[in-house]
Scaffold this motif. Structure first.
Motif, PDB file in Angstrom:
ATOM      1  N   LEU A 164       0.828  -1.203   0.000  1.00  0.00           N
ATOM      2  CA  LEU A 164       0.000   0.000   0.000  1.00  0.00           C
ATOM      3  C   LEU A 164       0.861   1.252   0.000  1.00  0.00           C
ATOM      4  CD1 LEU A 164      -2.726   1.494   0.206  1.00  0.00           C
ATOM      5  CD2 LEU A 164      -2.475   1.333   2.693  1.00  0.00           C
ATOM      6  N   TYR A 165       1.857   1.294   0.870  1.00  0.00           N
ATOM      7  CA  TYR A 165       2.731   2.474   0.931  1.00  0.00           C
ATOM      8  C   TYR A 165       3.453   2.711  -0.392  1.00  0.00           C
ATOM      9  CZ  TYR A 165       1.968   2.778   5.979  1.00  0.00           C
ATOM     10  OH  TYR A 165       1.402   2.910   7.223  1.00  0.00           O
ATOM     11  N   GLN A 166       3.869   1.630  -1.050  1.00  0.00           N
ATOM     12  CA  GLN A 166       4.512   1.769  -2.361  1.00  0.00           C
ATOM     13  C   GLN A 166       3.549   2.366  -3.379  1.00  0.00           C
ATOM     14  OE1 GLN A 166       5.826  -2.217  -3.168  1.00  0.00           O
ATOM     15  NE2 GLN A 166       7.677  -2.013  -1.917  1.00  0.00           N
ATOM     16  N   ARG A 167       2.311   1.885  -3.360  1.00  0.00           N
ATOM     17  CA  ARG A 167       1.304   2.416  -4.290  1.00  0.00           C
ATOM     18  C   ARG A 167       1.012   3.888  -4.004  1.00  0.00           C
ATOM     19  NH1 ARG A 167      -3.369  -2.268  -4.725  1.00  0.00           N
ATOM     20  NH2 ARG A 167      -2.039  -3.926  -5.548  1.00  0.00           N
ATOM     21  N   LEU A 168       0.898   4.239  -2.729  1.00  0.00           N
ATOM     22  CA  LEU A 168       0.610   5.633  -2.374  1.00  0.00           C
ATOM     23  C   LEU A 168       1.737   6.553  -2.825  1.00  0.00           C
ATOM     24  CD1 LEU A 168      -0.970   5.175   1.180  1.00  0.00           C
ATOM     25  CD2 LEU A 168      -2.158   5.676  -0.981  1.00  0.00           C
ATOM     26  N   LYS A 169       2.968   6.111  -2.661  1.00  0.00           N
ATOM     27  CA  LYS A 169       4.108   6.918  -3.138  1.00  0.00           C
ATOM     28  C   LYS A 169       4.051   7.069  -4.658  1.00  0.00           C
ATOM     29  CE  LYS A 169       6.231   8.169   0.492  1.00  0.00           C
ATOM     30  NZ  LYS A 169       6.126   9.571   0.852  1.00  0.00           N
ATOM     31  N   GLU A 172       1.375   9.603  -5.526  1.00  0.00           N
ATOM     32  CA  GLU A 172       1.879  10.965  -5.293  1.00  0.00           C
ATOM     33  C   GLU A 172       2.807  11.394  -6.428  1.00  0.00           C
ATOM     34  OE1 GLU A 172       2.052  11.823  -0.556  1.00  0.00           O
ATOM     35  OE2 GLU A 172       3.548  10.391  -1.326  1.00  0.00           O
ATOM     36  N   LYS A 173       3.666  10.486  -6.862  1.00  0.00           N
ATOM     37  CA  LYS A 173       4.606  10.800  -7.941  1.00  0.00           C
ATOM     38  C   LYS A 173       3.864  11.033  -9.261  1.00  0.00           C
ATOM     39  CE  LYS A 173       8.738   9.181 -10.255  1.00  0.00           C
ATOM     40  NZ  LYS A 173       9.708   8.097 -10.418  1.00  0.00           N
ATOM     41  N   GLN A 174       2.942  10.128  -9.595  1.00  0.00           N
ATOM     42  CA  GLN A 174       2.196  10.237 -10.853  1.00  0.00           C
ATOM     43  C   GLN A 174       1.389  11.535 -10.926  1.00  0.00           C
ATOM     44  OE1 GLN A 174       3.630   7.477 -12.737  1.00  0.00           O
ATOM     45  NE2 GLN A 174       1.559   7.296 -13.524  1.00  0.00           N
ATOM     46  N   LEU A 175       0.827  11.951  -9.781  1.00  0.00           N
ATOM     47  CA  LEU A 175      -0.035  13.137  -9.748  1.00  0.00           C
ATOM     48  C   LEU A 175       0.715  14.391  -9.319  1.00  0.00           C
ATOM     49  CD1 LEU A 175      -3.264  11.595  -8.180  1.00  0.00           C
ATOM     50  CD2 LEU A 175      -2.726  11.960 -10.594  1.00  0.00           C
ATOM     51  N   ASN A 176       1.993  14.233  -8.995  1.00  0.00           N
ATOM     52  CA  ASN A 176       2.827  15.359  -8.568  1.00  0.00           C
ATOM     53  C   ASN A 176       2.185  16.111  -7.394  1.00  0.00           C
ATOM     54  OD1 ASN A 176       5.113  16.991  -8.648  1.00  0.00           O
ATOM     55  ND2 ASN A 176       4.110  18.471 -10.016  1.00  0.00           N
TER      56      ASN A 176
END
Length: 125
Positions: A86-91, A94-98
């Motif tokens: 989950l934490y990997q996906r959330l990061k 965040e990266k994809q959406l800046n």
């Protein structure tokens, strides 16, 4: 009272009379053009799609995370994934959406997008 088939009411398969106060935050969007809402939703959700334009785990993760009031443990349980996944996906989200979930303006944008995504689900993303 409102009496019309707005996108809000259509998305919930409802028609008839409603008290304006009863529709909560959605009253802010009653007169908003559907094109504007669709553009906003695309801005948030399209970057989370795969190369082939299909919905993937990132969108599901984001919707679940917000629906679970940003509770990592509840979200991981709901999605049947390890908390580190989950934490990997959330990061990655965040990266994809800046953006950052810790930034209040970004958090509001994401919460609003998820709310509108569920409320106006009939819009094509």
């Amino acid at each position: 009272m409102i009496h019309e088939k707005t996108p809000l009411l259509k998305s919930r398969n409802k028609s008839g009379l409603f008290f304006y106060e009863e529709i909560g935050v959605n009253r802010l969007f009653l007169q908003q053009p559907s094109d504007d809402i669709e553009r906003f939703l695309n801005e948030v959700f399209v970057p989370l799609q795969t190369e082939h334009g299909e919905h993937n785990d990132l969108e599901k993760t984001l919707l679940a995370y917000i629906k679970n009031n940003k509770s990592a443990s509840n979200t991981a349980k709901q999605l049947h994934i390890h908390i580190n996944t989950l934490y990997q996906r959330l990061k990655k989200i965040e990266k994809q959406l800046n953006l950052s979930f810790d930034n209040s303006e970004d958090a509001l944008k994401i919460q609003l997008a998820c709310h509108l995504r569920e409320t106006f689900f009939h819009l094509q993303i």
